[in-house]
Scaffold this active site. Structure first.
Site, PDB file in Angstrom:
ATOM      1  N   CYS A 171       0.830  -1.202   0.000  1.00 27.27           N
ATOM      2  CA  CYS A 171       0.000   0.000   0.000  1.00 27.27           C
ATOM      3  C   CYS A 171       0.864   1.251   0.000  1.00 27.27           C
ATOM      4  O   CYS A 171       0.673   2.151  -0.826  1.00 27.27           O
ATOM      5  CB  CYS A 171      -0.950  -0.026   1.194  1.00 27.27           C
ATOM      6  SG  CYS A 171      -0.168  -0.407   2.780  1.00 27.27           S
ATOM      7  N   TYR A 172       1.820   1.338   0.921  1.00 29.16           N
ATOM      8  CA  TYR A 172       2.699   2.513   0.947  1.00 29.16           C
ATOM      9  C   TYR A 172       3.457   2.663  -0.374  1.00 29.16           C
ATOM     10  O   TYR A 172       3.511   3.769  -0.937  1.00 29.16           O
ATOM     11  CB  TYR A 172       3.698   2.418   2.101  1.00 29.16           C
ATOM     12  CG  TYR A 172       3.131   2.622   3.487  1.00 29.16           C
ATOM     13  CD1 TYR A 172       2.470   3.798   3.839  1.00 29.16           C
ATOM     14  CD2 TYR A 172       3.295   1.662   4.476  1.00 29.16           C
ATOM     15  CE1 TYR A 172       1.984   3.996   5.130  1.00 29.16           C
ATOM     16  CE2 TYR A 172       2.811   1.848   5.770  1.00 29.16           C
ATOM     17  CZ  TYR A 172       2.159   3.017   6.090  1.00 29.16           C
ATOM     18  OH  TYR A 172       1.689   3.211   7.371  1.00 29.16           O
TER      19      TYR A 172
END
Lengths: 351, 351, 351, 351
Positions: free
Chosen positions: B157-158
């Site tokens: 996600c990051y």
């Protein structure tokens, strides 16, 4: 007793200091001028500083947590039990011959009999005879009994929020004892410091739900206290809800006036019972939990609905303060001869 | 391929459907017209319906969770792995001779070598040779490789939130590769569905903190992707923060222009790379996580600070959609020949 | 001076008591034993009790708000200005011949010149000559100047959170003055008590966004203070973000060591500057805003990333306390000769 | 009618599209395959794109908002009114001779008479004769009347959450009509998109309060609908509360069984009325608002408390969907001959 005198201060211990109510006791007692905090215990965190477990306490209280059996060699004037129910009664049973007085924050000594306890807590009470000795520690209503009590059962958070606003109405016979509905909404700290699926952030945040419908353990505690005040057997509907905020309980109560009641009657019964109480604030608009956060206040509002002939009462407390640790310190103050407000004078913190 | 035709639909399975990314896959695929969801697995909840584990799915998907070993007798065209890292690579290793293609949502196949994996994940990789076969599944940048991939490593996600906005700047050589700082803030669903002390509601709500400073596992994933785009070895500072909200990542990036860059240059490199992308929205004000919630969008904003000669980039995604399950479905769509938007067309949900 | 003596207590006024910083001053001063609060003013709420505007203050402070022109006939030892910028300088200009000393919580007297003020605040300063008389009220760094100051410019919330952790590094020359990035995240009370579209609950809750990129007014305030400490002209990148919580600022800072720096060096410069400070707590893990809520603490953590040769500093404060009213009272304590902690001793409130 | 056919699609307009219910209509209708959205209006934002007012709609719907008087020259099959009460009835009055059918989301046409309207809304109704023509748009109960209605009064959010769960109990005469208490808790989006002091983030977050006790406008709407179902005059106690979350209403209802009722009876009346309803889900545990977020579901749970002889009913809806825009689209689907689920098939979004 002078709060700041140099004579020996009463020594106090907290058994089970690592949970929310225990650490809240540490927070409050850290600036109580009249007592000496001699021991704080924890089985699971023994050896750590309380400020390692609760980092906000760094430089406020850096005392080391010790196992509770260590206290057996120590002298206290008063001990707080911030233990789970079931564990608390074992401690009381084992230490019933000790000299110290006890304020128990669990549910173990709040009910009148072992039978009722077993019905709602589903475990056998280990020292049911001591139930008769325990005083229900709601100072505004039972202050006289608390003064000399050796064992005070500190009320539950929901019961505190329900009993205080109902007491004036029942004491003066203004409402029917048959038709009392208590709809309570609590912040999540009431569920304790231990992570559980039901308190997982994404499961609570942006959510709202009822739980324990018709079976929550605080029900008989509310009923027994109201029955004493109302001089008769009272049953209530009590429904708790989990609210996405940290601290605070709002309780909405619906009850039936026994006969023609006017708004002024509601005001005057409140005033008669509570006008000199330092921690009760009567509001003329519905109260909000933010207005009591971090404080020992209970704010109360009453409203008559003439259209439906019903009284709607709302009350708010901080569940960790007036609903737990603050009330426990208020009880201690009464037991040890301090003014009730000592250590509890910080204003609420809002927003 | 026609999305709604009556010819046999590709069959799909979800291995590990009970966590947040797994159930999000169920949510999205439940209204994907082109595939047939044949199996959803869970070890811990096997035998229960997915809608018993995630009540919001009642009447949406009431399929029963099965143990993952059952899938050994089933045929699939494509399988999603929504398993913890370490577990995922075991599944891939065991099933490497099977016919189905895999989109793996764990971190197990995102890095280039077993050595790097071991350095950041602190465990030995079990099938390092397969790392070379895995395609990094960021469609906007590596679409061509995804089409025919047998194993797609769905990005973290990051990394998704950091690589997408940096790509246009690096691809056209507008910024120095030496001085990239990535400050990310994530909602709590990124920590998974399992209750942990760090995700206990009262510990997160009304709180904010950094974690994993200088050691978060997404760092090498970001660096390897940026190095490919920037054609050179890139190291970054990456700091994640835990934010009291359910869904959403905001990433703030600071980088140095290599020479005189104007605001128009930033706009034009974005337009060149992304103007036809269905899931990238270039913003002229700083984006907010609410604007992408529940959707597969990545919103990007760039700003030049001429006073300090620095570019400040902000981006937002829904960590469970573009940061996990949505991007996985986008990858599946590419692999199976659907339009990329199929199943991902629901607008964001705000407020 | 004895804090609780019966000699005449210094008289204090709060100009603009109805906003968040003003009411927070009331909250703190309500239990300050050494001063006498003589007047609280508000133009918009004049005639109401402060506890009608802020119900949490009922029974804590029920004083009536008066229009600020009434104070012209009153004597004070010290006056707090909790007014908007632009309004504050008018008050100071009009009352510059009065005897009372002033702690101004606005941004009007924090910058060095009228020109810089105009550049960032877009309005003309009305009394630029007084800028030279004002002392920047960050006690840990400029305590000596505060003791005898007649006009103290209380620092902004973001600057407090950025300057305090950077000071030890700059004072001892450990970091480059050229490459400082300040990424700050603030709770919503920092936006003031007045309802605005940007603070509408559904627009903030479950959202997160950057704002004021490259143009926030606190930038020059940070730069001027750092330049004094670092003895050279310093420019910084400063990006504020709006976070869905009530109180608290977390600031993440990225800077470059000038030469080989070790983790121990970071610890020792912090210790040298701050070990005796009552309100600075050095942490060995990243701090959380909850740990300082309601208190005047600033918690600081430093970490070296040897891989990228960068130092990552994180700090937290309560924006309304150490970032505003608490620091103002700390300044008052210094100016009036009290111990700095008086009135500021309540522990943080968590969770 | 075929939902995706190429024959002329019915044309639809949204009058007042810039608020929360209006933009929610845009969100839902943007992926409704059967209608053509021809106009969206706003007085205050005319000339802007809807996606400038609600950035989450960028690339979803970028249509320009027009002033509502422009629609006078346009033809529609159906128009939604997402206007404030008082404004809505003016529009209806002025356009009563137009050909289009109307779904009004305000409270203007929900009550039976101008006198009742005036009593609760404190303004004179401008076209009381039209009240008789309006159909109360709760499809599960009044579907037959909706099919051919020219003016549908879309129910309020609270009434929807209260009437749906009470209907089966009243329709089959299981509960006393005399003793119904409705305690509702709503997210903040129910207060509208406009910033107000009562919706200022720090005033709502970490707070909880009741409001409108004994005087909320949804009371007569609930009473009139229940009276029709229960075939007799019904009065209720209704208390709304403001909850710190964006979307969702939880309603807790207390009522008295008329005679010996068993848990199975509750189940069977629910099943009889609702088993084929696409948007009603009967739960066997208390429902949570998160489980319906973003969807048109109403989840219902019933529990008997034999100890107090009372039934406790809990229900949840998303106030902007089943409580407003979703139900309005459901009504439109009925009026225009679509399946009721069209456009409303996205699963709930959780967490």
């Amino acid at each position: 007793m002078n709060e700041t005198s140099n004579i020996r201060k009463p020594s106090v211990g907290i058994i089970g200091a690592s949970g929310y109510t225990g650490s809240e006791l540490v927070r409050i007692l850290s600036h109580h001028p009249g007592i000496s905090l001699e021991a704080i215990t924890s089985e699971s965190h023994a050896g750590k500083k309380i400020s390692d477990v609760h980092p906000y306490l760094l430089d406020v209280c850096d005392r080391t947590l010790i196992p509770s059996k260590v206290v057996e060699d120590m002298d206290f004037d008063l001990v707080f039990l911030a233990l789970p129910h079931g564990v608390s009664m074992k401690f009381v049973k084992e230490h019933r011959d000790r000299d110290f007085r006890i304020v128990d924050l669990s549910g173990d000594f709040r009910l009148s009999s072992g039978a009722v306890y077993k019905e709602w807590y589903q475990i056998e009470h280990e020292c049911p005879r001591l139930l008769g000795d325990a005083v229900f520690g709601l100072p505004e209503l039972f202050r006289k009994d608390i003064i000399s009590a050796s064992l005070v059962a500190n009320p539950g958070c929901y019961p505190t929020s329900a009993i205080l606003p109902l007491a004036p109405l029942l004491a003066e016979g203004l409402i029917s004892p048959e038709d009392i509905i208590i709809d309570s909404k609590s912040g999540v700290s009431g569920a304790g410091a231990k992570a559980k699926p039901v308190t997982h952030f994404p499961s609570v945040n942006e959510d709202f739900r009822a739980y324990g419908i018709a079976c929550h353990r605080h029900t008989p505690e509310i009923e027994e206290a109201l029955s004493r005040i109302g001089r008769g057997s009272i049953k209530v509907n009590f429904t708790p809800h989990l609210t996405p905020l940290n601290r605070g309980i709002l309780t909405t109560i619906y009850c039936k006036p026994v006969e023609a009641v006017k708004m002024e009657d509601l005001d005057s019964v409140c005033a008669r019972l509570y006008s000199t109480e330092p921690f009760i604030r009567i509001r003329d608009t519905p109260p909000s939990v933010q207005a009591v956060r971090g404080s020992n206040f209970c704010d109360i509002h009453m409203q008559l609905d003439p259209r439906t002939d019903r009284i709607i009462v709302t009350s708010v407390i901080d569940n960790l303060v007036k609903g737990a640790a603050g009330q426990a310190v208020q009880n201690m103050n009464i037991m040890l001869g301090f003014r009730e407000e000592v250590g509890l004078e910080s204003p609420p913190l809002a927003p």
